[in-house]
Design a protein around this motif. Structure first.
Motif, PDB file in Angstrom:
ATOM      1  N   MET A  30       9.272   3.986 -27.973  1.00 45.10           N
ATOM      2  CA  MET A  30       8.133   3.820 -28.975  1.00 45.10           C
ATOM      3  C   MET A  30       6.796   2.906 -28.290  1.00 45.10           C
ATOM      4  SD  MET A  30       9.808   3.411 -32.650  1.00 45.10           S
ATOM      5  CE  MET A  30       8.621   3.114 -33.443  1.00 45.10           C
ATOM      6  N   THR A  32       6.249   2.378 -25.270  1.00 43.76           N
ATOM      7  CA  THR A  32       5.244   2.691 -23.887  1.00 43.76           C
ATOM      8  C   THR A  32       4.685   4.141 -23.998  1.00 43.76           C
ATOM      9  OG1 THR A  32       7.450   3.677 -23.150  1.00 43.76           O
ATOM     10  CG2 THR A  32       7.016   1.621 -22.295  1.00 43.76           C
ATOM     11  N   SER A  33       4.919   5.020 -24.865  1.00 51.58           N
ATOM     12  CA  SER A  33       4.393   6.214 -24.974  1.00 51.58           C
ATOM     13  C   SER A  33       3.011   6.144 -25.586  1.00 51.58           C
ATOM     14  CB  SER A  33       5.443   7.270 -25.609  1.00 51.58           C
ATOM     15  OG  SER A  33       5.772   6.725 -26.984  1.00 51.58           O
ATOM     16  N   THR A  34       2.267   7.059 -24.952  1.00 52.86           N
ATOM     17  CA  THR A  34       0.843   7.403 -25.601  1.00 52.86           C
ATOM     18  C   THR A  34       0.771   8.818 -26.109  1.00 52.86           C
ATOM     19  OG1 THR A  34       0.187   7.884 -23.227  1.00 52.86           O
ATOM     20  CG2 THR A  34      -0.350   5.816 -24.298  1.00 52.86           C
ATOM     21  N   PHE A  35      -0.029   9.019 -27.076  1.00 52.76           N
ATOM     22  CA  PHE A  35      -0.210  10.185 -27.483  1.00 52.76           C
ATOM     23  C   PHE A  35      -1.476  10.470 -27.383  1.00 52.76           C
ATOM     24  CE2 PHE A  35       3.386   8.571 -29.697  1.00 52.76           C
ATOM     25  CZ  PHE A  35       4.324   9.800 -30.044  1.00 52.76           C
ATOM     26  N   LEU A  36      -2.471  10.134 -26.406  1.00 50.73           N
ATOM     27  CA  LEU A  36      -3.608  10.454 -26.042  1.00 50.73           C
ATOM     28  C   LEU A  36      -3.383  11.705 -25.435  1.00 50.73           C
ATOM     29  CD1 LEU A  36      -5.625   7.280 -25.348  1.00 50.73           C
ATOM     30  CD2 LEU A  36      -5.754   8.820 -27.189  1.00 50.73           C
ATOM     31  N   ARG A  37      -4.233  12.677 -25.152  1.00 51.70           N
ATOM     32  CA  ARG A  37      -4.438  13.937 -24.289  1.00 51.70           C
ATOM     33  C   ARG A  37      -5.491  13.611 -23.396  1.00 51.70           C
ATOM     34  NH1 ARG A  37      -4.048  19.132 -27.547  1.00 51.70           N
ATOM     35  NH2 ARG A  37      -5.545  18.146 -28.790  1.00 51.70           N
TER      36      ARG A  37
ATOM     37  N   PHE B  30      10.258  10.870 -29.616  1.00 46.77           N
ATOM     38  CA  PHE B  30       9.468  10.012 -28.835  1.00 46.77           C
ATOM     39  C   PHE B  30       9.451  10.371 -27.449  1.00 46.77           C
ATOM     40  CE2 PHE B  30       8.923   7.031 -32.379  1.00 46.77           C
ATOM     41  CZ  PHE B  30       7.365   6.925 -32.444  1.00 46.77           C
ATOM     42  N   THR B  35       4.028  10.520 -23.779  1.00 45.04           N
ATOM     43  CA  THR B  35       4.147  10.377 -22.181  1.00 45.04           C
ATOM     44  C   THR B  35       3.914   8.851 -22.062  1.00 45.04           C
ATOM     45  OG1 THR B  35       1.849  11.158 -22.470  1.00 45.04           O
ATOM     46  CG2 THR B  35       3.343  12.596 -21.133  1.00 45.04           C
ATOM     47  N   ILE B  36       4.715   8.632 -21.041  1.00 40.76           N
ATOM     48  CA  ILE B  36       4.783   7.203 -20.507  1.00 40.76           C
ATOM     49  C   ILE B  36       3.896   6.870 -19.626  1.00 40.76           C
ATOM     50  CG2 ILE B  36       6.300   5.392 -19.454  1.00 40.76           C
ATOM     51  CD1 ILE B  36       8.772   6.792 -20.241  1.00 40.76           C
ATOM     52  N   THR B  54      -5.967  19.945 -20.461  1.00 42.57           N
ATOM     53  CA  THR B  54      -5.455  18.733 -20.395  1.00 42.57           C
ATOM     54  C   THR B  54      -4.893  18.280 -19.175  1.00 42.57           C
ATOM     55  OG1 THR B  54      -3.612  19.410 -21.266  1.00 42.57           O
ATOM     56  CG2 THR B  54      -5.150  18.293 -22.956  1.00 42.57           C
TER      57      THR B  54
END
Lengths: 128, 132
Positions: A30, A32-37, B30, B35-36, B54
């Motif tokens: 939760m 560390t992840s990013t949801f930006l593309r 998640f 993506t990490i 992308t």
């Protein structure tokens, strides 16, 4: 019957440690992840004072602070850039040099770049 | 008498099973959806594009804030310090730059010109895919 209940008790211990680990994993992913593309442009930056390939095949695009563009001096709106560019590309223009003028935000520059990338220009470079 | 104590013990783990279920589902969500990557700092809103394809998120991205400050790996750096981190060789990957959308474009080009002068032929400007 008693044997059954003893077995269940053993499974309780295994379950709590399992939840522990899963919860830690969940927290890790939760946070560390990013949801930006992300997307990207490959740019070449014109060397300061460098020599151009040949003036005829280069299109000079000025981006002005009021959002107007000028293609080799001809004023064009950003929405009409696609059509105006096809005039130049049909005449064999292969390279474009993008020059921001005055207080132009990066967002405007990127919007222009996106249109330029979608045409059949072989290279787009930035210059001052 | 004998029946009551084991019943209490049995009921406890059964209550946690739905909890584990939900936590497990969240974990899988998640794992797959995110993506990490090193986060982009909060003061920086990257420029948005609409239709570009992308690319996977990268960690070694040079961030340029709207006042022209250059940040790399969470530290404020000068152009020369950044160039030390990215020596230009023939095999080197393109430098990845992410710039604030309100940054003055002339300022951005000035910084990119310094990269170019140091020998970087290719520079990749990273943007974010906005809503179409």
């Amino acid at each position: 019957m008693r044997l059954h209940s003893a077995r269940r008790r053993k499974s309780i211990i295994g379950l709590t440690s399992l939840i522990d680990v899963i919860f830690l994993l969940l927290l890790f992913f939760m946070l560390t992840s990013t949801f930006l593309r992300f997307t990207g442009f490959d740019l070449s930056v014109a060397a300061a004072g460098g020599d151009a390939p040949s003036p005829k095949s280069v299109l000079l695009v000025h981006v002005k602070s009021d959002g107007m563009l000028s293609l080799n001096g001809r004023p064009v709106k950003l929405e009409d850039l696609d059509n105006a560019l096809s005039d130049f590309t049909s005449r064999g223009v292969k390279h474009a040099v993008l020059r921001p003028r005055g207080e132009v935000a990066v967002q405007t520059l990127v919007e222009t770049l996106e249109v330029l990338q979608s045409t059949n220009l072989t290279s787009v470079s930035l210059a001052r | 008498m004998k029946l009551t104590p084991p019943k209490k013990l049995r009921s406890d783990p059964e209550n946690t099973i739905p909890l584990i279920n939900v936590v497990f589902l969240m974990l899988i969500f998640f794992l797959i959806a995110g993506t990490i990557a090193a986060p982009v700092s909060r003061e920086l809103t990257p420029a948005e594009t609409r239709e570009m394809p992308t690319v996977p998120a990268k960690t070694d991205v040079v961030q340029i804030h709207n006042d022209g400050a250059i940040m790399y790996l969470g530290k404020r750096m000068s152009v020369d310090e950044v160039l030390e981190m990215f020596p230009a060789t023939e095999m080197s990957e393109p430098v990845k730059v992410i710039a604030d959308k309100t940054l003055n474009a002339v300022r951005l080009v000035e910084i990119l010109e310094k990269f170019r002068a140091a020998g970087h032929q290719k520079i990749r400007l990273i943007t974010v895919k906005g809503s179409p």
